[in-house]
Design a protein around this motif. Sequence first.
Motif, short mmCIF file in Angstrom:
data_model
loop_
_atom_site.label_atom_id
_atom_site.label_comp_id
_atom_site.label_asym_id
_atom_site.label_seq_id
_atom_site.Cartn_x
_atom_site.Cartn_y
_atom_site.Cartn_z
N GLN A 17 3.05 0.10 9.04
CA GLN A 17 4.04 0.80 9.63
C GLN A 17 4.18 2.01 9.21
O GLN A 17 3.79 2.31 8.10
CB GLN A 17 5.40 0.06 9.19
CG GLN A 17 5.74 0.14 7.80
CD GLN A 17 6.87 -0.93 7.44
OE1 GLN A 17 6.86 -1.94 7.85
NE2 GLN A 17 7.91 -0.52 6.78
N SER A 18 4.88 2.94 10.07
CA SER A 18 5.18 4.33 9.65
C SER A 18 6.24 4.23 8.56
O SER A 18 7.02 3.52 8.56
CB SER A 18 5.24 5.23 10.86
OG SER A 18 6.70 4.51 11.43
N SER A 19 5.79 5.40 7.80
CA SER A 19 6.66 5.58 6.53
C SER A 19 6.80 7.34 6.31
O SER A 19 6.05 7.88 6.34
CB SER A 19 6.21 4.93 5.19
OG SER A 19 6.81 5.11 4.13
N THR A 20 8.19 7.65 6.02
CA THR A 20 8.40 9.02 5.52
C THR A 20 8.40 8.91 4.24
O THR A 20 8.40 10.07 3.53
CB THR A 20 9.82 9.34 6.07
OG1 THR A 20 10.99 8.42 5.72
CG2 THR A 20 9.81 9.37 7.65
N ARG A 21 8.08 7.95 3.42
CA ARG A 21 8.11 7.99 2.06
C ARG A 21 6.98 8.33 1.43
O ARG A 21 6.85 9.13 0.34
CB ARG A 21 8.57 6.58 1.61
CG ARG A 21 8.59 6.49 -0.12
CD ARG A 21 8.86 5.04 -0.59
NE ARG A 21 10.29 5.05 -0.18
CZ ARG A 21 10.88 3.95 -1.05
NH1 ARG A 21 10.51 3.26 -1.88
NH2 ARG A 21 12.18 4.09 -0.97
N TYR A 22 5.69 8.12 2.28
CA TYR A 22 4.53 8.45 1.67
C TYR A 22 3.91 9.54 2.33
O TYR A 22 4.17 9.59 3.63
CB TYR A 22 3.54 7.24 1.79
CG TYR A 22 4.14 5.87 0.90
CD1 TYR A 22 4.07 5.74 -0.27
CD2 TYR A 22 4.62 4.96 1.59
CE1 TYR A 22 4.79 4.86 -0.97
CE2 TYR A 22 5.30 3.86 1.09
CZ TYR A 22 5.16 3.94 -0.33
OH TYR A 22 5.68 2.81 -1.01
N ALA A 27 2.76 2.85 5.76
CA ALA A 27 2.79 1.80 4.53
C ALA A 27 2.20 0.63 5.01
O ALA A 27 2.11 0.19 5.98
CB ALA A 27 4.47 1.80 4.34
N ARG A 29 1.89 -3.26 4.51
CA ARG A 29 2.88 -4.57 4.12
C ARG A 29 2.18 -5.62 3.63
O ARG A 29 1.28 -5.87 4.10
CB ARG A 29 3.68 -4.92 5.41
CG ARG A 29 4.49 -3.83 6.29
CD ARG A 29 5.33 -4.37 7.27
NE ARG A 29 5.80 -5.67 7.20
CZ ARG A 29 7.11 -5.88 6.55
NH1 ARG A 29 7.83 -5.17 5.62
NH2 ARG A 29 7.55 -7.09 6.48
#
Length: 70
Positions: A17-22, A27, A29
């Motif tokens: 999934q897309s992630s703004t954290r990394y 990301a 799952r």
Amino acid sequence: MLVRPELVVEIALDGVQSSTRYPGGVALRFARVKRYRPDKGANEADVIDDLRALLPSAQNRPDDPGAPGA
């Protein structure tokens, strides 16, 4: 932090999934190490663009505001 590409690890996962954290924008799952691959070289391993290609189509479009890098 940089690492030397020396060991290929096969990862099992339930989704991407897309992630703004990394920093890579994706990301994994429920990622887990499936096995080590001493028979493969680092040049045969997938790269971040291969992971981005696994994102659902709506998240993978450059014109999508939620897409990585947008």
